[in-house]
Design a protein around this motif. Structure first.
Motif, PDB file in Angstrom:
ATOM      1  N   ARG A  40       0.811  -1.226   0.000  1.00 48.18           N
ATOM      2  CA  ARG A  40       0.000   0.000   0.000  1.00 48.18           C
ATOM      3  C   ARG A  40       0.842   1.273   0.000  1.00 48.18           C
ATOM      4  NH1 ARG A  40      -3.361  -3.288   3.741  1.00 48.18           N
ATOM      5  NH2 ARG A  40      -5.004  -4.142   2.434  1.00 48.18           N
ATOM      6  N   PRO A  41       1.886   1.379   0.835  1.00 48.55           N
ATOM      7  CA  PRO A  41       2.735   2.579   0.732  1.00 48.55           C
ATOM      8  C   PRO A  41       3.420   2.709  -0.632  1.00 48.55           C
ATOM      9  CG  PRO A  41       3.074   1.524   2.836  1.00 48.55           C
ATOM     10  CD  PRO A  41       2.216   0.598   2.028  1.00 48.55           C
ATOM     11  N   VAL A  42       3.787   1.582  -1.236  1.00 44.12           N
ATOM     12  CA  VAL A  42       4.388   1.637  -2.571  1.00 44.12           C
ATOM     13  C   VAL A  42       3.358   2.151  -3.583  1.00 44.12           C
ATOM     14  CG1 VAL A  42       5.328   0.227  -4.449  1.00 44.12           C
ATOM     15  CG2 VAL A  42       6.136  -0.107  -2.119  1.00 44.12           C
ATOM     16  N   VAL A  47       0.894   6.566  -6.951  1.00 42.43           N
ATOM     17  CA  VAL A  47      -0.131   7.607  -7.143  1.00 42.43           C
ATOM     18  C   VAL A  47       0.519   8.982  -7.099  1.00 42.43           C
ATOM     19  CG1 VAL A  47      -2.156   8.687  -6.095  1.00 42.43           C
ATOM     20  CG2 VAL A  47      -2.039   6.214  -6.303  1.00 42.43           C
ATOM     21  N   PHE A  48       1.454   9.168  -6.168  1.00 37.57           N
ATOM     22  CA  PHE A  48       2.167  10.442  -6.079  1.00 37.57           C
ATOM     23  C   PHE A  48       2.901  10.739  -7.383  1.00 37.57           C
ATOM     24  CE2 PHE A  48       6.243  12.539  -5.163  1.00 37.57           C
ATOM     25  CZ  PHE A  48       5.769  13.762  -4.736  1.00 37.57           C
ATOM     26  N   GLN A  49       3.581   9.748  -7.928  1.00 38.43           N
ATOM     27  CA  GLN A  49       4.334   9.950  -9.157  1.00 38.43           C
ATOM     28  C   GLN A  49       3.427  10.248 -10.349  1.00 38.43           C
ATOM     29  OE1 GLN A  49       7.643  10.170  -9.651  1.00 38.43           O
ATOM     30  NE2 GLN A  49       7.821  10.121  -7.435  1.00 38.43           N
ATOM     31  N   VAL A  50       2.272   9.598 -10.395  1.00 40.84           N
ATOM     32  CA  VAL A  50       1.345   9.812 -11.511  1.00 40.84           C
ATOM     33  C   VAL A  50       0.688  11.195 -11.411  1.00 40.84           C
ATOM     34  CG1 VAL A  50      -0.835   9.028 -12.512  1.00 40.84           C
ATOM     35  CG2 VAL A  50       0.933   7.374 -11.936  1.00 40.84           C
ATOM     36  N   ALA A  51       0.267  11.567 -10.198  1.00 40.63           N
ATOM     37  CA  ALA A  51      -0.430  12.840 -10.016  1.00 40.63           C
ATOM     38  C   ALA A  51       0.527  14.015  -9.946  1.00 40.63           C
ATOM     39  CB  ALA A  51      -1.281  12.788  -8.747  1.00 40.63           C
ATOM     40  N   ASP A  52       1.795  13.747  -9.797  1.00 38.34           N
ATOM     41  CA  ASP A  52       2.783  14.796  -9.617  1.00 38.34           C
ATOM     42  C   ASP A  52       2.856  15.742 -10.810  1.00 38.34           C
ATOM     43  OD1 ASP A  52       4.757  15.970  -8.041  1.00 38.34           O
ATOM     44  OD2 ASP A  52       6.348  14.945  -9.145  1.00 38.34           O
ATOM     45  N   ALA A  53       2.920  15.211 -11.998  1.00 40.72           N
ATOM     46  CA  ALA A  53       3.124  16.047 -13.186  1.00 40.72           C
ATOM     47  C   ALA A  53       2.004  17.068 -13.410  1.00 40.72           C
ATOM     48  CB  ALA A  53       3.317  15.170 -14.417  1.00 40.72           C
ATOM     49  N   GLY A 108      -8.284   1.676  -0.673  1.00 42.29           N
ATOM     50  CA  GLY A 108      -8.145   2.598  -1.800  1.00 42.29           C
ATOM     51  C   GLY A 108      -8.079   4.040  -1.352  1.00 42.29           C
ATOM     52  N   VAL A 109      -8.897   4.389  -0.346  1.00 42.04           N
ATOM     53  CA  VAL A 109      -8.863   5.761   0.175  1.00 42.04           C
ATOM     54  C   VAL A 109      -7.482   6.068   0.731  1.00 42.04           C
ATOM     55  CG1 VAL A 109      -9.790   7.285   1.959  1.00 42.04           C
ATOM     56  CG2 VAL A 109     -11.340   5.882   0.639  1.00 42.04           C
ATOM     57  N   ALA A 110      -6.941   5.144   1.493  1.00 41.36           N
ATOM     58  CA  ALA A 110      -5.628   5.374   2.094  1.00 41.36           C
ATOM     59  C   ALA A 110      -4.550   5.559   1.034  1.00 41.36           C
ATOM     60  CB  ALA A 110      -5.273   4.205   3.018  1.00 41.36           C
ATOM     61  N   VAL A 111      -4.570   4.710   0.038  1.00 43.68           N
ATOM     62  CA  VAL A 111      -3.533   4.759  -1.001  1.00 43.68           C
ATOM     63  C   VAL A 111      -3.666   6.020  -1.846  1.00 43.68           C
ATOM     64  CG1 VAL A 111      -2.788   3.664  -3.148  1.00 43.68           C
ATOM     65  CG2 VAL A 111      -3.143   2.281  -1.112  1.00 43.68           C
ATOM     66  N   VAL A 112      -4.851   6.265  -2.373  1.00 41.39           N
ATOM     67  CA  VAL A 112      -5.035   7.371  -3.321  1.00 41.39           C
ATOM     68  C   VAL A 112      -4.880   8.721  -2.642  1.00 41.39           C
ATOM     69  CG1 VAL A 112      -6.699   8.505  -4.824  1.00 41.39           C
ATOM     70  CG2 VAL A 112      -6.431   6.036  -4.909  1.00 41.39           C
ATOM     71  N   TRP A 113      -5.519   8.914  -1.498  1.00 38.44           N
ATOM     72  CA  TRP A 113      -5.498  10.244  -0.902  1.00 38.44           C
ATOM     73  C   TRP A 113      -4.175  10.571  -0.237  1.00 38.44           C
ATOM     74  CZ3 TRP A 113      -8.498  12.600  -3.681  1.00 38.44           C
ATOM     75  CH2 TRP A 113      -9.746  12.121  -4.030  1.00 38.44           C
ATOM     76  N   THR A 114      -3.425   9.566   0.206  1.00 34.85           N
ATOM     77  CA  THR A 114      -2.088   9.859   0.730  1.00 34.85           C
ATOM     78  C   THR A 114      -1.171  10.309  -0.406  1.00 34.85           C
ATOM     79  OG1 THR A 114      -2.394   8.229   2.476  1.00 34.85           O
ATOM     80  CG2 THR A 114      -0.161   8.957   2.065  1.00 34.85           C
ATOM     81  N   GLY A 115      -1.206   9.616  -1.523  1.00 37.94           N
ATOM     82  CA  GLY A 115      -0.379  10.013  -2.661  1.00 37.94           C
ATOM     83  C   GLY A 115      -0.787  11.345  -3.248  1.00 37.94           C
TER      84      GLY A 115
END
Length: 130
Positions: A40-42, A47-53, A108-115
């Motif tokens: 999950r942290p990975v 998600v962070f990398q995808v949403a970053d740009a 899913g909430v934890a993964v998506v919203w943290t990233g």
């Protein structure tokens, strides 16, 4: 009426606030999970990398717009463009609504919203660097 530094400061604070709310929701959801594991942290990092740009591009265009504005003083609400106001409000509202509605499982909430929240936090820091 505010000057350019005050508008950059306000914009950065708004991005940090939105990122803090969304990241806090994701981390709070991580706290309710029985087991987190390593995947999950990975996935949050993915998600962070995808949403970053797109988010950093939006923050970059806003800082460029604010720095190169020809008028020294503008109203405070013009610190962000309408597109950015709607993006920040939409992401924060969607995070709260989807988490409360139960349409997405807690994993899913934890993964998506943290990233996603981490991306908003990095975007807020970009305003202070500018």
């Amino acid at each position: 009426m505010t000057g350019k530094p005050a508008r950059l400061l306000l914009a950065g604070c708004l991005w940090l606030l939105a990122g803090g709310v969304v990241t806090g929701l994701g981390l709070a959801t991580y706290g309710t999970l029985p087991r987190v594991g390593w995947l999950r942290p990975v996935l949050s990092l993915v998600v962070f990398q995808v949403a970053d740009a797109p988010f950093l591009f939006l923050a970059w265009t806003e800082t460029r717009r604010l720095r190169w504005d020809t008028q020294d003083r503008r109203p405070l609400h013009q610190a962000l463009s309408l597109r950015t106001w709607l993006t920040l409000a939409g992401v924060t509202a969607a995070a709260l609504w989807l988490a409360r509605a139960g349409w997405i499982p807690p994993d899913g909430v934890a993964v998506v919203w943290t990233g996603l929240g981490a991306t908003l936090l990095v975007g807020g820091v970009l305003y202070f660097v500018a």
